[in-house]
Design an enzyme around this catalytic site. Structure first.
Site, PDB file in Angstrom:
ATOM      1  N   ARG A   1       0.798  -1.228   0.000  1.00  0.00           N
ATOM      2  CA  ARG A   1       0.000   0.000   0.000  1.00  0.00           C
ATOM      3  C   ARG A   1       0.836   1.286   0.000  1.00  0.00           C
ATOM      4  O   ARG A   1       0.310   2.368  -0.212  1.00  0.00           O
ATOM      5  CB  ARG A   1      -0.956   0.001   1.201  1.00  0.00           C
ATOM      6  CG  ARG A   1      -2.181  -0.855   0.953  1.00  0.00           C
ATOM      7  CD  ARG A   1      -3.022  -1.016   2.193  1.00  0.00           C
ATOM      8  NE  ARG A   1      -2.447  -1.987   3.110  1.00  0.00           N
ATOM      9  CZ  ARG A   1      -2.906  -2.218   4.339  1.00  0.00           C
ATOM     10  NH1 ARG A   1      -3.928  -1.510   4.803  1.00  0.00           N
ATOM     11  NH2 ARG A   1      -2.347  -3.120   5.108  1.00  0.00           N
TER      12      ARG A   1
ATOM     13  N   TYR B   1      30.045  34.892  -5.591  1.00  0.00           N
ATOM     14  CA  TYR B   1      30.285  33.448  -5.667  1.00  0.00           C
ATOM     15  C   TYR B   1      31.698  33.194  -5.179  1.00  0.00           C
ATOM     16  O   TYR B   1      32.673  33.658  -5.776  1.00  0.00           O
ATOM     17  CB  TYR B   1      30.105  32.906  -7.091  1.00  0.00           C
ATOM     18  CG  TYR B   1      30.529  31.461  -7.123  1.00  0.00           C
ATOM     19  CD1 TYR B   1      29.878  30.527  -6.304  1.00  0.00           C
ATOM     20  CD2 TYR B   1      31.622  31.032  -7.871  1.00  0.00           C
ATOM     21  CE1 TYR B   1      30.300  29.206  -6.251  1.00  0.00           C
ATOM     22  CE2 TYR B   1      32.042  29.710  -7.822  1.00  0.00           C
ATOM     23  CZ  TYR B   1      31.376  28.803  -7.006  1.00  0.00           C
ATOM     24  OH  TYR B   1      31.794  27.513  -6.935  1.00  0.00           O
TER      25      TYR B   1
END
Ligand code: UD1
Ligand code: CA
Length: 474
Positions: A21, A377
């Site tokens: 299930r 960055y």
């Protein structure tokens, strides 16, 4: 939690079923709650109740299940082993498969299901006490009163209230189906009895399986089955589908938050802290924060709204401002991160350093007191103590093939909008002028400047505007 009179016992955990299930390629017992597989909570409960040895019966996905258990338990010196059930012929067959693995010293076997992650070790201890207190009984079991007993085995009792057996839902008559006392699947049996009782099981039932539950009727005839009605039926729920998984996970998140609060942490109800995370007193965990993996948050640190930290160490007094995303990184004492910072793996932000909005780091050390406050960055770098990295700075660390490192000395100043083309070193106290593309090392205390010289043309803007206005009229 184990009390003195208890004999050495082994826990057998049934986990061979597929869990259809769940509609998943993953074995049911490996579905996670709060970042930890369902099965591990059951093993934890067995160990906490005092099991000297744990045998997990595996079948579906056995390689994955065994590997997960090894990593979480055996690798840490805990006695957790597996037994194979080659075909799933029922819960009785599953326990049969575990029996050859039991140590001869095992006097009793605690049987649990691998899909009951909310199990409370205190309730298991009650069961141990019940068997120790009922010397004639060959087994004890938990029972639970539930509003909707559908699917569960029903407890059968005689006129004087003694348990005489369990009827599976599929085998039950309409009268039996009306019984609301059910079998949550938690049993404790003396080893010698269990051995005999398992040998006596048959497949004479609606599912053609060997039902473990049939040992209860055998026990009733051989001294009785001691039944302990669970104080908290909610802790015995079994997980069969994803809705039940989600509901159980919310319960566990609530338990984690409560535990942290008892330890002096302020934590909003909408925060989600996984099972492996540690948070020290006076830390504040704000709304919608998600803390995962082995994250550690030190005393008095603040993790503000919407931040997601995975395997991050945050030292005391650090402040992680809203919507920061960080993984496999460290944040030093008193450091300030965010809002909207992204620390990718192996970022090491030391004490009192600042990483601001829209700054991305990766494999970079930002040393004590250094600052990169806006849009940058910073990959594969080492930024020295007290250095300042201006807005728009980019560490150009990748040439399309390999990654290269940028080293910035202590106290250096990197002007805004600079590109640092690695590999390169910028010396201590050096100055990089705004807009410079650094391609060569910069010596200590030097100024690097690399930009087109500015020229001013007097009156040129006014002339240009006049010309454009004329052109528009035509
Ligand atoms: C079982 C009980 C039922 C009880 C319910 C509680 C039996 C016959 N019935 O029913 O009385 O109310 O649990 O949740 O025991 N498993 C194996 N091998 C097998 C079959 C099952 O390892 O061959 C494992 C499953 O992976 C699972 C556990 O045993 O962890 C229970 O199996 P499941 O099929 O869910 O039992 P139920 O039918 O729910
Ligand atoms: Ca079943």
């Amino acid at each position: 939690m184990a009390t003195a009179q208890q004999a050495p016992f082994t826990a057998v955990i049934l986990a061979a079923g597929q869990g259809t299930r769940m509609k998943s390629a993953r074995p049911k017992v490996l579905h996670e709650l709060c970042g930890r597989p369902m099965l591990h909570y059951v093993v934890d409960a067995a160990l906490a109740a005092g099991a000297s040895d744990v045998v997990v019966v595996v079948g579906h996905g056995r390689a994955e299940v065994s590997a997960a258990l090894d990593k979480a338990f055996s690798a840490h010196g805990k006695s957790v082993r597996t037994a194979l059930q080659p075909e799933q012929r029922g819960t009785g067959d599953a326990v049969r498969c575990a029996m050859p693995q039991l140590k001869p010293s095992t006097e009793a076997v605690l049987i649990l299901c691998g899909d009951t992650p909310l199990l409370d070790p205190g309730q298991l201890t009650q069961l141990l006490d019940a068997l120790a207190g009922a010397s004639d009984a060959p087994m004890a079991l938990l029972t639970a009163q539930v509003a909707d007993p559908t699917g569960y085995g029903r407890m059968l009792r005689d006129g004087s209230g003694r348990v005489i057996g369990i009827r599976e839902h599929k085998d039950a008559s309409p009268e039996e189906r009306a019984i609301t006392e059910v079998n949550p699947g938690v049993y404790l049996a003396r080893s010698a009895f269990l051995e005999r009782a398992l040998a006596g099981l048959t497949t004479d039932n609606a599912q053609g399986e060997l039902y473990l539950t049939d040992i209860v009727a055998q026990a009733a005839k051989a001294g009785g089955a001691a039944a302990v009605v669970a104080r908290d039926a909610g802790s015995l729920v079994g997980i069969n589908d994803r809705a039940q998984l989600a509901a159980a996970e919310e319960v566990l998140y609530g338990r984690i938050a409560d535990r942290l609060r008892r330890g002096g942490v302020t934590i909003r109800t909408s925060a989600r802290v996984d099972a492996g995370v540690a948070v020290e007193a006076d830390a504040v965990i704000e709304h919608a924060v998600v803390l995962r993996g082995q994250t550690r948050v030190g005393a008095g640190a603040r993790i503000d709204v919407g931040s997601v930290l995975t395997d991050v160490v945050v030292e005391a007094g650090a402040s992680v401002k809203p919507y920061t995303v960080a993984s496999q990184s460290s944040i030093g004492a008193g450091a300030q991160i965010g809002p909207f910072s992204h620390l990718r793996p192996d970022s090491q932000i030391e004490a009192d350093a600042h990483i601001g909005n829209f700054v991305e780091t990766k494999k970079t050390v930002v040393r004590k007191g250094a600052k990169a406050n806006h849009l940058a960055y910073l990959g594969d770098g080492d930024i020295g103590e007290g250095a300042n990295v201006g807005a728009g700075t980019i560490f150009c660390n990748y040439d399309g093939f390999r990654k290269h490192r940028t080293e910035i000395g202590p106290g250096a100043f990197i002007g805004s909008d600079s590109q640092i083309v690695a590999p390169v070193k910028i010396g201590a106290g050096a100055y990089v002028a705004t807009g410079t593309t650094v391609t060569r090392d910069v010596p200590e205390d030097a100024l690097a400047i690399g930009r087109v010289k500015q020229e001013n043309k007097e009156g040129y803007a006014a002339k240009l505007k006049a010309r454009l206005k004329d052109a528009a009229k035509k």
